[in-house]
Structure formats: C-alpha cells, structure tokens
Scaffold this motif. Structure first.
Motif, PDB file in Angstrom:
ATOM      1  N   ALA A   1       0.583  -1.106  -0.046  1.00 15.67           N
ATOM      2  CA  ALA A   1      -0.002   0.158  -0.556  1.00 15.67           C
ATOM      3  C   ALA A   1       0.759   1.315   0.084  1.00 15.67           C
ATOM      4  O   ALA A   1       1.003   2.097  -0.657  1.00 15.67           O
ATOM      5  CB  ALA A   1      -0.591   0.038   1.126  1.00 15.67           C
ATOM      6  N   SER A   2       1.961   1.615   0.944  1.00 15.31           N
ATOM      7  CA  SER A   2       3.245   2.167   0.887  1.00 15.31           C
ATOM      8  C   SER A   2       3.052   2.736  -0.318  1.00 15.31           C
ATOM      9  O   SER A   2       4.022   3.874  -1.028  1.00 15.31           O
ATOM     10  CB  SER A   2       3.944   2.601   1.728  1.00 15.31           C
ATOM     11  OG  SER A   2       4.833   0.780   1.417  1.00 15.31           O
ATOM     12  N   ASN A   3       3.213   2.080  -1.635  1.00 13.44           N
ATOM     13  CA  ASN A   3       3.776   1.865  -3.079  1.00 13.44           C
ATOM     14  C   ASN A   3       3.236   1.761  -4.201  1.00 13.44           C
ATOM     15  O   ASN A   3       3.134   1.774  -4.840  1.00 13.44           O
ATOM     16  CB  ASN A   3       5.100   0.988  -3.536  1.00 13.44           C
ATOM     17  CG  ASN A   3       6.107   1.217  -4.037  1.00 13.44           C
ATOM     18  OD1 ASN A   3       6.819   2.186  -4.456  1.00 13.44           O
ATOM     19  ND2 ASN A   3       7.090   0.473  -5.084  1.00 13.44           N
ATOM     20  N   ASP A   4       2.068   1.778  -3.765  1.00 12.23           N
ATOM     21  CA  ASP A   4       0.847   2.169  -4.836  1.00 12.23           C
ATOM     22  C   ASP A   4       0.837   3.392  -6.316  1.00 12.23           C
ATOM     23  O   ASP A   4       2.374   3.957  -5.439  1.00 12.23           O
ATOM     24  CB  ASP A   4      -0.788   2.909  -4.237  1.00 12.23           C
ATOM     25  CG  ASP A   4      -1.250   1.880  -3.332  1.00 12.23           C
ATOM     26  OD1 ASP A   4      -1.006   0.446  -3.641  1.00 12.23           O
ATOM     27  OD2 ASP A   4      -2.435   1.788  -2.729  1.00 12.23           O
TER      28      ASP A   4
ATOM     29  N   TYR B   1      -1.460  -7.049   4.752  1.00  9.59           N
ATOM     30  CA  TYR B   1      -1.082  -5.768   5.351  1.00  9.59           C
ATOM     31  C   TYR B   1       0.324  -6.196   5.819  1.00  9.59           C
ATOM     32  O   TYR B   1      -0.063  -6.661   6.347  1.00  9.59           O
ATOM     33  CB  TYR B   1      -1.844  -4.515   6.145  1.00  9.59           C
ATOM     34  CG  TYR B   1      -2.667  -5.262   6.608  1.00  9.59           C
ATOM     35  CD1 TYR B   1      -2.428  -5.186   7.688  1.00  9.59           C
ATOM     36  CD2 TYR B   1      -3.902  -5.962   6.060  1.00  9.59           C
ATOM     37  CE1 TYR B   1      -2.992  -5.262   9.522  1.00  9.59           C
ATOM     38  CE2 TYR B   1      -4.867  -6.549   8.050  1.00  9.59           C
ATOM     39  CZ  TYR B   1      -3.748  -6.049   8.874  1.00  9.59           C
ATOM     40  OH  TYR B   1      -5.198  -6.715   9.966  1.00  9.59           O
ATOM     41  N   TYR B   2       0.958  -4.915   6.086  1.00  9.74           N
ATOM     42  CA  TYR B   2       2.342  -5.264   7.318  1.00  9.74           C
ATOM     43  C   TYR B   2       1.337  -4.357   8.659  1.00  9.74           C
ATOM     44  O   TYR B   2       0.540  -4.147   8.475  1.00  9.74           O
ATOM     45  CB  TYR B   2       3.529  -4.101   6.355  1.00  9.74           C
ATOM     46  CG  TYR B   2       3.965  -4.647   5.202  1.00  9.74           C
ATOM     47  CD1 TYR B   2       5.096  -5.127   5.189  1.00  9.74           C
ATOM     48  CD2 TYR B   2       3.665  -4.738   3.872  1.00  9.74           C
ATOM     49  CE1 TYR B   2       5.898  -5.958   4.316  1.00  9.74           C
ATOM     50  CE2 TYR B   2       3.924  -5.317   2.935  1.00  9.74           C
ATOM     51  CZ  TYR B   2       5.160  -5.321   3.168  1.00  9.74           C
ATOM     52  OH  TYR B   2       6.079  -6.599   2.197  1.00  9.74           O
ATOM     53  N   ARG B   3       2.722  -4.962   9.598  1.00  9.32           N
ATOM     54  CA  ARG B   3       2.320  -4.493  11.192  1.00  9.32           C
ATOM     55  C   ARG B   3       2.189  -3.053  10.664  1.00  9.32           C
ATOM     56  O   ARG B   3       1.799  -2.640  11.517  1.00  9.32           O
ATOM     57  CB  ARG B   3       3.248  -5.577  11.658  1.00  9.32           C
ATOM     58  CG  ARG B   3       2.661  -5.135  13.295  1.00  9.32           C
ATOM     59  CD  ARG B   3       4.150  -5.150  13.990  1.00  9.32           C
ATOM     60  NE  ARG B   3       4.316  -6.968  14.322  1.00  9.32           N
ATOM     61  CZ  ARG B   3       3.515  -7.260  14.958  1.00  9.32           C
ATOM     62  NH1 ARG B   3       2.702  -7.317  15.969  1.00  9.32           N
ATOM     63  NH2 ARG B   3       3.386  -8.791  15.004  1.00  9.32           N
ATOM     64  N   THR B   4       2.936  -2.833  10.613  1.00 11.87           N
ATOM     65  CA  THR B   4       3.839  -0.474  10.586  1.00 11.87           C
ATOM     66  C   THR B   4       2.425  -0.767   9.708  1.00 11.87           C
ATOM     67  O   THR B   4       2.582   1.070   9.683  1.00 11.87           O
ATOM     68  CB  THR B   4       5.200  -1.216   9.236  1.00 11.87           C
ATOM     69  OG1 THR B   4       5.241  -1.646   8.305  1.00 11.87           O
ATOM     70  CG2 THR B   4       5.983  -0.955  10.216  1.00 11.87           C
ATOM     71  N   ASP B   5       1.742  -1.213   8.649  1.00  9.61           N
ATOM     72  CA  ASP B   5       0.209  -0.702   8.106  1.00  9.61           C
ATOM     73  C   ASP B   5      -0.621  -0.296   9.046  1.00  9.61           C
ATOM     74  O   ASP B   5      -1.971   0.526   8.812  1.00  9.61           O
ATOM     75  CB  ASP B   5       0.036  -1.328   7.401  1.00  9.61           C
ATOM     76  CG  ASP B   5       1.089  -1.608   5.798  1.00  9.61           C
ATOM     77  OD1 ASP B   5       2.060  -0.201   5.550  1.00  9.61           O
ATOM     78  OD2 ASP B   5       1.109  -1.910   4.861  1.00  9.61           O
ATOM     79  N   ILE B   6      -0.544  -0.536  10.478  1.00 12.88           N
ATOM     80  CA  ILE B   6      -1.704  -0.858  10.677  1.00 12.88           C
ATOM     81  C   ILE B   6      -2.643   0.733  11.574  1.00 12.88           C
ATOM     82  O   ILE B   6      -1.412   1.625  12.001  1.00 12.88           O
ATOM     83  CB  ILE B   6      -2.026  -1.215  12.306  1.00 12.88           C
ATOM     84  CG1 ILE B   6      -1.441  -2.746  12.461  1.00 12.88           C
ATOM     85  CG2 ILE B   6      -3.038  -1.426  13.828  1.00 12.88           C
ATOM     86  CD1 ILE B   6      -1.159  -4.056  13.022  1.00 12.88           C
TER      87      ILE B   6
ATOM     88  N   THR C   1     -14.130  -6.460  10.748  1.00 11.67           N
ATOM     89  CA  THR C   1     -12.792  -6.538  10.116  1.00 11.67           C
ATOM     90  C   THR C   1     -11.732  -5.879  10.119  1.00 11.67           C
ATOM     91  O   THR C   1     -12.210  -4.924   9.574  1.00 11.67           O
ATOM     92  CB  THR C   1     -13.053  -8.312   9.431  1.00 11.67           C
ATOM     93  OG1 THR C   1     -11.667  -8.334   8.803  1.00 11.67           O
ATOM     94  CG2 THR C   1     -13.607  -7.506   8.172  1.00 11.67           C
ATOM     95  N   PRO C   2     -10.481  -5.756  10.545  1.00 12.13           N
ATOM     96  CA  PRO C   2      -9.295  -5.208  10.023  1.00 12.13           C
ATOM     97  C   PRO C   2      -9.590  -5.312   8.645  1.00 12.13           C
ATOM     98  O   PRO C   2      -8.167  -4.722   8.232  1.00 12.13           O
ATOM     99  CB  PRO C   2      -8.649  -5.717  11.415  1.00 12.13           C
ATOM    100  CG  PRO C   2      -8.527  -6.713  11.891  1.00 12.13           C
ATOM    101  CD  PRO C   2     -10.392  -6.799  11.273  1.00 12.13           C
ATOM    102  N   GLY C   3      -9.608  -5.662   8.499  1.00 18.81           N
ATOM    103  CA  GLY C   3      -9.081  -6.414   6.717  1.00 18.81           C
ATOM    104  C   GLY C   3      -9.507  -5.522   5.572  1.00 18.81           C
ATOM    105  O   GLY C   3      -8.767  -6.088   4.253  1.00 18.81           O
TER     106      GLY C   3
END
Length: 580
Positions: free
Chosen positions: A266-269, A407-412, A422-424
């Motif tokens: 997501a950080s590189n969309d 998703y990455y843990r750092t994306d939370i 859901t957090p999905g």
C-alpha cells in the motif's frame, strides 16, 4: 362585495385545478428526494461525479464477486488456490472450485449483475455527454467519453471471458422500454474493441489524478483484447509502443519496481509498474474507500486480521507451491516434474504448530515466499508463519495462507482501516494490469509471430527482477529464509513450443493469485488438460474439498447465465451457455 366575489372565483379555479390533476397519474408522481436527474448531472461537475462512480464499480463492492481481482473466477478456478476456510463458510464458492456450477448460484448472479451495474453507469456518462452543458468543453467531452468507454469496455471484457456472449446494451438503449428483451446473439468482441480503440485514440498520455486511465493503459488493455482473439501481430504493435514510450499517470516511464514484493505494498501504490489499478484508501472516514477485495483472505486466529477474526479464505494450492521449485541452475521444472514425490515442497500438513517442523531446504524461486505464506518463513513484518495456528481448517484448506495482498504490521492504523467489522480493509491497490503482465503478454505475442529471442528478452527482464537478492525474504539474522535459486534463460529456446511453454509458465509464477490463471488456460485452449491434472493431484491432498471434481470441456470454460435473467428475458431470447 368585489373582494368576496374575487375570493369565490379563486376557490372555483382551485377546485377545477384539483379535479384536473386528480384525473392524471402525474399528480401522484413525486420526484425522489436525494436523487439527481440528468439535467442536474450534465454540467462538468456532475459528469465528473458520475464518471467517478463508474470507476467505483471496479471493486464490485455491493457485488463482491464482480470485482476485477477475480480471486475466485481466475485464481481459484485456475488452480492457484482453493477456497480455504471451513466447508460451510461462504459455501456458495464450493461448487465453483469443484466445477459444479448451477444456474441459480448466487455468486454467479453477483458477478453478472455487478458487471452490468458498471455498464449502466458508463452508459449514463455517455448519455449525459449528449446533453452536456456549456461549461463542458469539447476537450472535456473527448476525455470523459474516452474514460467511460474504456471502463465500459472493461466491464464487457469481464462479461465476455466470464460468460461468453451476453446482451450488449449501450447508451442508445432506452432503459425504460424493453431493455429486458435484448438478446445475447451478438459477439461482444467488436464492441469491446471499439470502446478500447476510442479510449486509446482520445485519452491523454498522462492524467491529473491517480487512478484515471491514460492512453497507455488503454493501449495495454486493447492489446490484451487482441491476445484473447489471437490477433498477435496487432497486439505486438501496441506492446512495442508501450514498452518504448509508455508512462504512468504521473509521467514516469513504466518499469518493474526493483523488489517484487513492492508491487503489492500500500505504501508503494501507483508505482512505475502500475498500468491500471483499482484505487483504495484507508482511514478516510468511510471504509467504503478501502479495499474490500480480500477482507476474508487473511491468516486465521493470531495473525494479521487477528486475534480471532476472519477468515482464512483463498488458500494457495499445493500445486502452486510446487511450481516454484527450481533446478540446480535456477530454472523452473518445465517438464512438470515439480509435482513428483522427489520435487514437491515439504509442508507441515497434518502437524500442529506445537509439533516440530523444518521448512523445505531444496532450491526454490524466491517469488514463492512473497506469494504464499508457509510455516517457518517470515510473514511480511509480522512473525515466522506458525503453520496450523493460522489455518482455520487445515484438512479443507491445506497448509498455506495467501500473502501477496496482505497488509504489514507497520500499516496498522494508517494503510489499514479499523472502522469496520474486520480490520481486513486496506489501502492496497489491486492491479488490473501491471507492467510485468505487459512484458509477459508481449513475450507471448513475440513467440506467436516467431520472434523467440525478443520473447526471451522480455521473460528475462521479469526473472532478473525476481533474482534481485535485495528482494529475498530474510530472517532477523539477515540470512535468506530459504534456499533461493533463480536465474535467467541463458540459451536460446530450441523451438516455438519450448518458448511457448517457458512464457506460459512464467505467467503462472509471476502472476499467481492475481486472477489471471484460469482465463489464460482457457484462451490457450489447455484448460481441460491442465485443470483436470491439477484436480487429480490436489484432490489427493484435499479430498474433502476437491475429491471427485472434474472440469468438463466445452462447458466449464464459461459460467452459466444466471437463471433469473433467463427467466426474465425468455430462454428463446437469452440463450443459455452449452451444458447448463
């Protein structure tokens, strides 16, 4: 006196008016509140808003199975994965993976109606263009029409490869009079081509907003339409132009991102590899802006989407895992021996997470551990995959979890949305076309026109990126998490058949889980042979989920038309697909 007579005359006139109105049905017609009519939408702001709604249907939010991710229709049917989870959870998918489609299947109706919702929205844009107000310039009309027709072409493309021919309806059809009587007796390909050609001819090379299709995205999609019709020479012309000149929305030249996994972050969309993608955003105040594609498709229990949340769907197959096996030189086992007892991947099937297990030590393509979550290998920036604890029902799903769009843990809390059940829901874009897909389609076209060396060049670009050591999954110690062995093709392919085999297998590896595989097999004419071989192998591992499954040639290539549509239109007008 005069005043009284005037008042009485007014009452008589009002009574006559009421009598007149009461005799007309229009008296009962009250405009819907909260709804805009075409006149209110025909200025530039209104047109742009309706156009955004056409893009908004790409993820099929209200009709989940209409999404262009095609994780069920392209990946599960193609053998990349099985449904996973429990047999009773979303059981409507069970007959899909077993090729036991029925005409009343709810998910099939969702796919069909969701795509026609996209068509209807695109057609509304085209009708509004015809009555556009003065603030809509000719340049605006050309661009907006091109975007709408591109999207309409996309929705019909999805209908064509999903259902074969379906009713064609454009903006000239009056939706209020007899639309339900349109037959499916016309080939959709010419209409799809016409929309994509118009888009290619009229779209700008770059767009101001991310997510809007540009000229090069239309070129790539038009070339894809050609490939499905085996118009390889026409496709090659476009691929040559795209590879030489194509550029992203922000004007950067298309290129493979250096690390394979970064194409799905997501950080590189909207990176240099993104040709056309479904846009997503998290934490905007509405979860409807987030990616709903994979809210079910996460490790179960204590992993991402945990603890205790959903759902362990979309479990990569044993067969797909085995496909990433390489030989000692780093090339794939194109002879099919990757499923043999000597080569199949070692898994923790049947073991609890508390049981001892050592991951496979044999040579594998590094894309394996970016595409499949398996025990003992780091799962993004979470923890080492614990195996069974992250699988809801291992006998039904197998030992693997999906990984590509996790998703990455750092994306939370930033690129992941916690505002729904859901957090999905995430900000991860879903690529409909990415540059690696373009290169491999181009390689395929080059093989078919006889340019085997050019095809090898394109395939090697994709493999060289996969071989970048910086992209290998690492342990905390800095060591590679597995025995990654991969290389490019160093010598010329001996024949067109050999080249074709290599290119097609590369698509399987590079694009796994991205919704392409089933449709590739059908257009290559190999679906029956390859899918039945897959089912024969996989059902030995997952007898409950897949035992007794068979792909029937000349039937299962296409879904049945939804029975309620056939009943509505009439079976003599809307002709059901063979075998249903």
């Amino acid at each position: 006196m005069k005043k009284t007579r005037s008042k009485g005359l007014l009452l008589i006139i009002c009574a006559i008016m009421l009598i007149g109105y009461s005799c007309k049905e229009s008296f009962l017609e009250v405009p819907a509140t909260g709804q805009l009519d075409e006149a209110q939408l025909s200025d530039k702001k209104g047109l742009e808003g309706v156009l955004v709604s056409v893009y908004g249907q790409l993820n099929g939010r209200a009709n989940r199975m209409a999404s262009a991710s095609n994780w069920v229709w392209g990946s599960i049917r193609g053998g990349d994965a099985n449904k996973g989870t429990d047999p009773g959870d979303f059981s409507d998918i069970n007959p899909i993976q077993r090729f036991q489609y029925i005409t009343t299947q709810g998910v099939i109706a969702d796919k069909y109606t969701g795509l026609y919702e996209g068509v209807a929205r695109a057609n509304l844009v085209m009708r509004l263009i015809g009555v556009a107000k003065e603030d809509v310039t000719d340049a605006d009309k050309a661009r907006i029409s091109a975007e709408a027709r591109f999207l309409r072409g996309h929705y019909y493309f999805e209908l064509k490869r999903g259902f074969n021919n379906t009713p064609y309806v454009d903006e000239t059809v009056d939706y209020g009079t007899g639309i339900e009587k349109v037959s499916n007796n016309k080939d959709l390909w010419p209409f799809i081509e016409a929309d994509m050609k118009f888009a290619y001819d009229n779209l700008p090379e770059t767009q101001a907003a991310a997510g809007r299709v540009n000229k090069w995205g239309a070129a790539a999609y038009l070339a894809k339409v050609y490939m499905y019709q085996k118009k390889f020479a026409e496709a090659k012309v476009l691929y040559d132009l795209i590879i030489a000149n194509g550029q992203t929305t922000n004007g950067k030249k298309y290129a493979l991102v250096p690390r394979f996994q970064d194409a799905f972050k997501a950080s590189n969309d909207n990176n240099s590899e993104s040709v056309f993608a479904i846009q997503a955003a998290a934490n905007t105040g509405s979860v409807n802006n987030a990616n709903p594609e994979f809210d079910l498709n996460w490790p179960y229990n204590t992993g991402p989407n945990g603890p205790g949340n959903c759902c362990s769907f979309f479990a990569p197959s044993f067969e797909l895992g085995n496909s990433f096996r390489t030989d000692a030189t780093g090339l794939p086992l194109l002879d099919g021996t990757y499923n043999s007892a000597a080569n199949e991947l070692k898994t923790d099937m049947g073991l609890k997470s508390s049981d001892a297990f050592t991951p496979d030590a044999g040579p594998v393509d590094p894309r394996l551990d970016h595409s499949i979550g398996r025990r003992g290998i780091p799962y993004l920036d979470w923890i080492d995959h614990p195996g069974n604890d992250w699988i809801r029902n291992q006998p039904n799903a197998g030992p693997y979890t999906t990984k590509k769009y996790a998703y990455y843990r750092t994306d939370i809390g930033s690129l992941q949305d916690n505002s729904s059940w859901t957090p999905g829901y995430t900000a991860i874009n879903v690529n409909i076309i990415r540059y690696a897909d373009v290169l491999l389609m181009a390689a395929e076209a080059e093989v078919e026109v006889g340019s085997l060396e050019k095809a090898r060049e394109y395939v090697n670009l994709v493999r060289a990126r996969a071989a970048n050591p910086a992209s290998f999954v690492k342990r905390a110690s800095g060591e590679n998490a597995a025995n990654y062995v991969i290389d490019t093709y160093k010598t010329a392919w001996a024949s067109k058949d050999a080249a074709r085999t290599a290119v097609r297998f590369e698509r399987k590896l590079e694009l796994s889980g991205e919704g392409h595989r089933f449709f590739d097999l059908v257009r290559w004419g190999t679906a029956a042979a390859e899918i039945n071989a897959y089912l024969a192998y996989e059902s030995k591992k997952l007898s409950g989920a897949l035992g007794g499954s068979t792909f029937t040639a000349n039937k299962n290539e296409y879904l049945p038309l939804p029975q309620d549509q056939v009943d509505l239109v009439g079976k003599d007008i809307l002709i059901q697909n063979p075998g249903y």
